[in-house]
Enzyme design. Structure first.
Site, PDB file in Angstrom:
ATOM      1  N   HIS A 254       4.565   0.880   5.285  1.00 36.87           N
ATOM      2  CA  HIS A 254       4.608   0.364   3.914  1.00 36.87           C
ATOM      3  C   HIS A 254       3.891   1.352   2.990  1.00 36.87           C
ATOM      4  O   HIS A 254       4.543   2.162   2.334  1.00 36.87           O
ATOM      5  CB  HIS A 254       3.984  -1.038   3.841  1.00 36.87           C
ATOM      6  CG  HIS A 254       4.007  -1.627   2.471  1.00 36.87           C
ATOM      7  ND1 HIS A 254       2.951  -2.338   1.958  1.00 36.87           N
ATOM      8  CD2 HIS A 254       4.955  -1.597   1.497  1.00 36.87           C
ATOM      9  CE1 HIS A 254       3.249  -2.731   0.728  1.00 36.87           C
ATOM     10  NE2 HIS A 254       4.468  -2.302   0.430  1.00 36.87           N
TER      11      HIS A 254
ATOM     12  N   PRO B  14      -3.348  -5.245   7.854  1.00 38.12           N
ATOM     13  CA  PRO B  14      -4.010  -6.225   6.992  1.00 38.12           C
ATOM     14  C   PRO B  14      -3.865  -5.916   5.504  1.00 38.12           C
ATOM     15  O   PRO B  14      -4.165  -6.775   4.673  1.00 38.12           O
ATOM     16  CB  PRO B  14      -5.479  -6.125   7.420  1.00 38.12           C
ATOM     17  CG  PRO B  14      -5.636  -4.716   7.909  1.00 38.12           C
ATOM     18  CD  PRO B  14      -4.316  -4.319   8.487  1.00 38.12           C
ATOM     19  N   CYS B  15      -3.413  -4.720   5.161  1.00 36.57           N
ATOM     20  CA  CYS B  15      -3.359  -4.367   3.731  1.00 36.57           C
ATOM     21  C   CYS B  15      -2.437  -5.304   2.953  1.00 36.57           C
ATOM     22  O   CYS B  15      -2.807  -5.828   1.910  1.00 36.57           O
ATOM     23  CB  CYS B  15      -2.921  -2.917   3.566  1.00 36.57           C
ATOM     24  SG  CYS B  15      -4.202  -1.769   4.098  1.00 36.57           S
ATOM     25  N   HIS B  16      -1.221  -5.511   3.469  1.00 37.40           N
ATOM     26  CA  HIS B  16      -0.293  -6.404   2.779  1.00 37.40           C
ATOM     27  C   HIS B  16       0.441  -7.319   3.760  1.00 37.40           C
ATOM     28  O   HIS B  16       1.474  -7.890   3.425  1.00 37.40           O
ATOM     29  CB  HIS B  16       0.720  -5.600   1.952  1.00 37.40           C
ATOM     30  CG  HIS B  16       0.099  -4.534   1.114  1.00 37.40           C
ATOM     31  ND1 HIS B  16      -0.026  -3.235   1.543  1.00 37.40           N
ATOM     32  CD2 HIS B  16      -0.465  -4.597  -0.114  1.00 37.40           C
ATOM     33  CE1 HIS B  16      -0.646  -2.524   0.619  1.00 37.40           C
ATOM     34  NE2 HIS B  16      -0.929  -3.316  -0.399  1.00 37.40           N
ATOM     35  N   GLY B  17      -0.053  -7.374   4.985  1.00 33.72           N
ATOM     36  CA  GLY B  17       0.489  -8.351   5.942  1.00 33.72           C
ATOM     37  C   GLY B  17       1.779  -7.963   6.632  1.00 33.72           C
ATOM     38  O   GLY B  17       2.716  -8.764   6.682  1.00 33.72           O
TER      39      GLY B  17
END
Ligand code: FES
Length: 194
Positions: A134, A157-160
């Site tokens: 991403h 974990p940044c945007h799932g």
């Protein structure tokens, strides 16, 4: 007087036309010659630049990474570094291989099978870049006790973004599977990346 003018004007006109054609041909030749020379000149300037850009053998050797697999137990992963970027090397459990193979690859966002993403005869060794496709965060899941996400692989974990046990994107905004770098097994327990 008028006749004399006509008599002289015809050869003069013919001579001008003839010079014009020859002149055009000469100009064409001069232009082609100039372009050809320019092309040779440009190549002569480009060649040293290109040869400087080509990596030498020792630079290429430095840019490969050798990983010893002997200490990585089934179900374990390690984080290594390849060309200054994180690399995940994972020894898949039989259940993780089965989970990856149970999925119809054609239904995936980035359709690839586990076989596509591993070396022949080494289906249990999942080797991927540790860089989310991403926006480039480092996903969790390679370290002891880290969140592996909903599909048991890696979780960014940044945007799932959730990756499965083949490192394939299954949920979240990442558009592509974790990148599999070029690598080669040089023995059953050694792999050279790059
Ligand atoms: Fe991984 Fe956005 S960078 S989900």
């Amino acid at each position: 007087m008028a006749d004399a003018t006509v008599e002289h004007s015809e050869p003069v006109t013919a001579k001008v036309e003839g010079d014009g054609e020859n002149g055009v041909r000469r100009r064409d030749f001069i232009e082609i010659a100039a372009v050809s020379f320019g092309g040779v000149g440009a190549l002569a300037v480009l060649y040293p630049l290109i040869s400087q850009m080509a990596p030498s053998a020792d630079v290429l050797a430095e840019s490969s990474t050798e990983v010893d697999l002997s200490a990585i137990e089934p179900g374990q992963s390690i984080k290594a570094v390849f060309r200054k970027q994180p690399l995940f090397v994972r020894n898949l459990l039989p259940a993780e291989i089965a989970a990856a193979e149970a999925v119809d690859a054609s239904s995936l966002r980035d359709p690839e099978t586990l076989e596509d993403r591993t070396a022949e005869g080494h289906l249990n060794w999942l080797i991927t870049m540790g860089v989310c496709t991403h926006l480039g965060c480092v996903p969790l899941g390679a370290g002891e006790g880290e969140n592996k996400g909903e599909f048991g692989g890696y979780f960014c974990p940044c945007h799932g973004s959730h990756y499965d046990t083949a490192g394939r994107i299954r949920k979240g905004p990442a558009p592509l599977n974790l990148v599999v770098p070029e690598y080669e097994f040089t023995s059953d327990t050694t792999v050279v990346i790059g």
